[in-house]
Design a protein around this motif. Structure first.
Motif, mmCIF file in Angstrom:
data_model
loop_
_atom_site.group_PDB
_atom_site.id
_atom_site.type_symbol
_atom_site.label_atom_id
_atom_site.label_comp_id
_atom_site.label_asym_id
_atom_site.label_seq_id
_atom_site.Cartn_x
_atom_site.Cartn_y
_atom_site.Cartn_z
ATOM 1 N N LEU A 26 -106.633 29.962 -0.436
ATOM 2 C CA LEU A 26 -106.369 28.524 -0.379
ATOM 3 C C LEU A 26 -105.797 27.998 -1.706
ATOM 4 C CD1 LEU A 26 -109.578 27.375 1.538
ATOM 5 C CD2 LEU A 26 -107.289 27.669 2.478
ATOM 6 N N CYS A 27 -104.948 28.804 -2.341
ATOM 7 C CA CYS A 27 -104.357 28.398 -3.619
ATOM 8 C C CYS A 27 -103.289 27.326 -3.424
ATOM 9 C CB CYS A 27 -103.766 29.608 -4.332
ATOM 10 S SG CYS A 27 -102.286 30.280 -3.538
ATOM 11 N N GLY A 28 -102.706 27.263 -2.226
ATOM 12 C CA GLY A 28 -101.674 26.265 -1.973
ATOM 13 C C GLY A 28 -100.304 26.628 -2.502
ATOM 14 N N GLY A 29 -100.137 27.850 -3.018
ATOM 15 C CA GLY A 29 -98.824 28.257 -3.505
ATOM 16 C C GLY A 29 -97.778 28.254 -2.416
ATOM 17 N N CYS A 30 -98.193 28.527 -1.181
ATOM 18 C CA CYS A 30 -97.252 28.503 -0.059
ATOM 19 C C CYS A 30 -96.711 27.096 0.165
ATOM 20 C CB CYS A 30 -97.935 29.029 1.201
ATOM 21 S SG CYS A 30 -99.490 28.187 1.619
ATOM 22 N N ILE A 31 -97.513 26.083 -0.127
ATOM 23 C CA ILE A 31 -97.067 24.694 -0.004
ATOM 24 C C ILE A 31 -95.967 24.402 -1.007
ATOM 25 C CG2 ILE A 31 -97.766 22.293 -0.338
ATOM 26 C CD1 ILE A 31 -100.537 23.043 0.662
ATOM 27 N N ASP A 32 -96.174 24.829 -2.243
ATOM 28 C CA ASP A 32 -95.200 24.554 -3.296
ATOM 29 C C ASP A 32 -93.866 25.238 -3.045
ATOM 30 O OD1 ASP A 32 -96.229 22.698 -4.976
ATOM 31 O OD2 ASP A 32 -96.985 24.083 -6.468
ATOM 32 N N THR A 33 -93.902 26.451 -2.513
ATOM 33 C CA THR A 33 -92.655 27.188 -2.344
ATOM 34 C C THR A 33 -91.938 26.857 -1.049
ATOM 35 O OG1 THR A 33 -91.672 29.399 -2.618
ATOM 36 C CG2 THR A 33 -93.610 29.230 -1.182
ATOM 37 N N CYS A 34 -92.612 26.240 -0.094
ATOM 38 C CA CYS A 34 -91.979 25.905 1.187
ATOM 39 C C CYS A 34 -90.860 24.888 0.971
ATOM 40 C CB CYS A 34 -93.012 25.341 2.160
ATOM 41 S SG CYS A 34 -92.297 24.846 3.755
ATOM 42 N N PRO A 35 -89.625 25.162 1.421
ATOM 43 C CA PRO A 35 -88.506 24.251 1.136
ATOM 44 C C PRO A 35 -88.426 23.032 2.040
ATOM 45 C CG PRO A 35 -87.720 26.138 2.375
ATOM 46 C CD PRO A 35 -89.185 26.393 2.106
ATOM 47 N N THR A 36 -89.119 23.038 3.164
ATOM 48 C CA THR A 36 -88.935 21.954 4.139
ATOM 49 C C THR A 36 -90.189 21.137 4.425
ATOM 50 O OG1 THR A 36 -89.402 23.463 5.982
ATOM 51 C CG2 THR A 36 -87.091 23.223 5.309
ATOM 52 N N GLY A 37 -91.316 21.480 3.825
ATOM 53 C CA GLY A 37 -92.543 20.752 4.116
ATOM 54 C C GLY A 37 -93.218 21.212 5.392
ATOM 55 N N ALA A 38 -92.879 22.416 5.856
ATOM 56 C CA ALA A 38 -93.580 22.958 7.024
ATOM 57 C C ALA A 38 -95.034 23.253 6.680
ATOM 58 C CB ALA A 38 -92.888 24.225 7.517
ATOM 59 N N LEU A 39 -95.289 23.539 5.411
ATOM 60 C CA LEU A 39 -96.647 23.706 4.903
ATOM 61 C C LEU A 39 -96.927 22.556 3.953
ATOM 62 C CD1 LEU A 39 -96.486 27.529 4.343
ATOM 63 C CD2 LEU A 39 -98.316 26.412 5.614
ATOM 64 N N VAL A 40 -97.954 21.779 4.247
ATOM 65 C CA VAL A 40 -98.279 20.606 3.435
ATOM 66 C C VAL A 40 -99.789 20.513 3.235
ATOM 67 C CG1 VAL A 40 -96.279 19.218 4.081
ATOM 68 C CG2 VAL A 40 -98.331 19.158 5.512
ATOM 69 N N GLU A 41 -100.180 19.655 2.282
ATOM 70 C CA GLU A 41 -101.595 19.384 2.060
ATOM 71 C C GLU A 41 -102.131 18.460 3.142
ATOM 72 O OE1 GLU A 41 -99.082 18.633 0.047
ATOM 73 O OE2 GLU A 41 -99.559 18.936 -2.062
ATOM 74 N N ARG A 42 -103.383 18.633 3.477
ATOM 75 C CA ARG A 42 -104.020 17.743 4.446
ATOM 76 C C ARG A 42 -104.513 16.448 3.802
ATOM 77 N NH1 ARG A 42 -105.387 20.010 9.433
ATOM 78 N NH2 ARG A 42 -105.346 22.299 9.558
ATOM 79 N N LYS A 43 -104.792 16.473 2.480
ATOM 80 C CA LYS A 43 -105.455 15.346 1.836
ATOM 81 C C LYS A 43 -104.592 14.094 1.681
ATOM 82 C CE LYS A 43 -109.172 17.422 -0.865
ATOM 83 N NZ LYS A 43 -109.734 17.560 -2.217
ATOM 84 N N PRO A 44 -103.362 14.186 1.150
ATOM 85 C CA PRO A 44 -102.606 12.948 0.888
ATOM 86 C C PRO A 44 -102.268 12.219 2.185
ATOM 87 C CG PRO A 44 -101.640 14.833 -0.247
ATOM 88 C CD PRO A 44 -102.643 15.369 0.728
ATOM 89 N N PRO A 45 -102.016 10.909 2.110
ATOM 90 C CA PRO A 45 -101.601 10.160 3.297
ATOM 91 C C PRO A 45 -100.332 10.752 3.897
ATOM 92 C CG PRO A 45 -102.119 8.682 1.468
ATOM 93 C CD PRO A 45 -102.132 10.070 0.907
ATOM 94 N N ALA A 46 -100.255 10.800 5.217
ATOM 95 C CA ALA A 46 -99.095 11.385 5.880
ATOM 96 C C ALA A 46 -97.818 10.606 5.588
ATOM 97 C CB ALA A 46 -99.341 11.441 7.389
ATOM 98 N N SER A 47 -97.972 9.331 5.228
ATOM 99 C CA SER A 47 -96.806 8.492 4.960
ATOM 100 C C SER A 47 -96.242 8.678 3.559
ATOM 101 C CB SER A 47 -97.175 7.012 5.158
ATOM 102 O OG SER A 47 -98.234 6.645 4.284
ATOM 103 N N LEU A 48 -96.919 9.470 2.722
ATOM 104 C CA LEU A 48 -96.478 9.661 1.339
ATOM 105 C C LEU A 48 -95.148 10.391 1.313
ATOM 106 C CD1 LEU A 48 -97.635 9.127 -1.529
ATOM 107 C CD2 LEU A 48 -98.346 11.524 -1.541
ATOM 108 N N ARG A 49 -94.236 9.926 0.460
ATOM 109 C CA ARG A 49 -92.919 10.526 0.344
ATOM 110 C C ARG A 49 -92.585 10.765 -1.128
ATOM 111 N NH1 ARG A 49 -94.059 11.446 4.583
ATOM 112 N NH2 ARG A 49 -93.050 10.996 6.580
ATOM 113 N N PRO A 50 -91.691 11.721 -1.413
ATOM 114 C CA PRO A 50 -91.291 11.934 -2.802
ATOM 115 C C PRO A 50 -90.760 10.644 -3.414
ATOM 116 C CG PRO A 50 -90.468 13.710 -1.418
ATOM 117 C CD PRO A 50 -91.044 12.680 -0.486
#
Length: 357
Positions: free
Chosen positions: A196-220
Motif C-alpha cells: 500500500l505504498c501508493g507508488g502505482c498511483i503516482d506513476t499512473c498517467p491517467t488517474g486510473a489508480l487514485v487515492e480514496r481519501k481526497p474528495p472526488a471533486s479535487l482537481r490539479p
C-alpha cells in the motif's frame, strides 16, 4: 567511458552517448516526444506507442524510449507520418476511455496525461467501444482505488510494483480487450503482497489508480503544494502536501530524481496524515500545575520546567541518574543535538537511540 556519437535529430546535428535512447537525447535537446508508459525509474517498455518516431532506413516507426542511438542516425520526431500516427493512436485510446461532456478524457485528482496529449496532438474521431476491462469494486483496502475505464494498460503500475518495490502484488491479467490490472485471483490488495505504498498511483498517467481519501471533486491546481519532510522515520523523504482552506487533503511525492526518495513513499508517508487535523492532537505544550492537572503553556515555560526538573535530578543524584533517549523518527541532525545536550549540557553519556535496539 561511453563513446560519443553524432546523430541528426529533426534536421540538426546533436551529440549523444553510446547506450542512450532516442527519447533521452531528444529530451536533453528540448524536443518534446509524447509518452504514456515511460517512467525514468523503470526499464523502457515501448508499450503505449505514443513515442514512435521516424528513423531513416527503418520501414516502420520506432519507439523512441527503447531505440538505442547509433552514429550518423537520422530521426524525425514530428514528420507528417508521425503526426498522423499520434492522431490515430490517441483516437483509439479515447474510443474505450471514459470521456467528459465535452468528449475529452475525464480529469482526475491526479490529472490525466491522455487528456493533455490528445488536446496537444489531436485525436481521430472514432466511435466509442464497450469497455471490457474489469476492476475490483469489492476491494476493501482503505487507500487505493482502481478505475478500469480510465486504464490504458500501459503497465507502468505493474512495472513499478515489480521493479521498484519488488513486491509484484499486481500484474496485467486476461487477454485482448479484457487485459486489466489484476491481482492473483482478483483478490483485494489486503490479501496480496501489496505494501500500500501508493507508488502505482503516482506513476499512473491517467488517474486510473487514485487515492480514496481526497474528495472526488479535487482537481490539479485546486490545492497549494507545500514541500515538507516526512516525520515517520529519519530517512528524510520529501513530501508535497496538498493544502486547501488550511486543511491537508492529500500527500504526494516530488518528481523522481529530484529528492532523496526519488519520487517514492511508504504507506505511512503517503496516507497516514489523518493525525494533522485530529481533534485530540496536542497543538501546544502542557505543564502540570499544583492542582495536578495539565494546563496549556508557552514553549519557553515548558522548556524551562523540563530543564529545571532535569537539573534538580542531577543535583540530588548526580548526572549518572539522567538518561536521554532519542527517536529514529528524528533527523540525523536532531539526534546529534540530543546527544550533545546529554553530554555537554547535563554531563552524562547515558544517551540512547531507539533504532539501536
Amino acid at each position: 567511458m561511453s563513446r560519443r556519437l553524432s546523430i541528426r535529430l529533426d534536421g540538426r546535428e546533436v551529440a549523444a552517448q553510446e547506450g542512450e535512447t532516442l527519447l533521452t537525447v531528444a529530451r536533453r535537446e528540448g524536443i518534446a516526444i509524447p509518452t504514456l508508459c515511460h517512467d525514468d525509474r523503470l526499464a523502457p517498455a515501448g508499450a503505449c506507442r505514443a513515442c514512435l518516431v521516424e528513423v531513416e532506413g527503418e520501414r516502420r516507426l520506432q519507439p523512441a524510449c527503447t531505440y538505442p542511438v547509433r552514429d550518423a542516425l537520422a530521426v524525425e520526431t514530428a514528420s507528417a507520418r508521425v503526426k498522423r500516427h499520434r492522431e490515430v493512436l490517441f483516437g483509439l485510446y479515447l474510443a474505450d476511455h471514459r470521456l467528459d461532456a465535452g468528449g475529452q478524457p475525464v480529469e482526475t485528482p491526479n490529472g490525466n496525461a491522455l487528456r493533455a496529449l490528445a488536446a496537444e496532438h489531436g485525436a481521430l474521431p472514432l466511435a466509442g467501444l464497450p469497455m471490457l476491462r474489469r476492476g475490483r469494486p469489492e476491494d476493501p483496502n482503505p487507500y487505493l482505488k482502481f478505475r478500469p475505464e480510465l486504464c490504458l494498460v500501459c503497465g507502468r503500475c505493474t512495472r513499478y510494483c515489480d521493479e521498484v518495490e519488488g513486491v509484484s502484488a499486481i500484474a496485467l491479467g486476461w487477454r485482448g480487450g479484457e487485459t486489466t490490472v489484476a491481482t492473483a485471483g482478483m483478490r483485494g490488495l489486503l490479501e496480496t503482497t501489496c505494501e500500500l505504498c501508493g507508488g502505482c498511483i503516482d506513476t499512473c498517467p491517467t488517474g486510473a489508480l487514485v487515492e480514496r481519501k481526497p474528495p472526488a471533486s479535487l482537481r490539479p491546481g485546486d490545492t497549494e503544494k507545500v514541500r515538507s519532510t516526512c516525520n515517520y522515520c529519519g530517512v528524510g523523504c520529501q513530501l508535497d502536501l496538498h493544502v486547501k482552506g488550511g486543511r491537508l487533503l492529500k500527500v504526494t511525492s516530488p518528481a523522481p530524481g529530484t529528492t532523496v526518495n526519488d519520487g517514492n513513499l511508504c504507506v505511512k508517508g503517503r496516507f497516514a496524515h489523518d493525525f494533522v487535523h485530529h481533534p485530540e492532537r496536542l497543538t501546544t505544550p502542557l505543564v502540570r500545575g499544583e492542582d495536578g492537572e495539565l494546563h496549556p503553556a508557552t514553549w519557553s515555560e515548558a522548556l524551562d520546567r523540563a530543564a529545571r526538573g532535569l537539573l534538580a535530578v542531577k543535583k540530588r543524584h548526580h548526572a549518572g541518574a539522567l538518561g536521554f533517549v532519542s527517536s529514529s523518527r528524528c533527523t540525523g541532525e536532531e539526534n546529534y543535538l540530543m546527544q550533545k545536550l546529554a553530554r555537554a549540557a547535563f554531563g552524562t553519556n547515558n544517551c540512547h537511540q531507539c533504532a539501536a535496539t
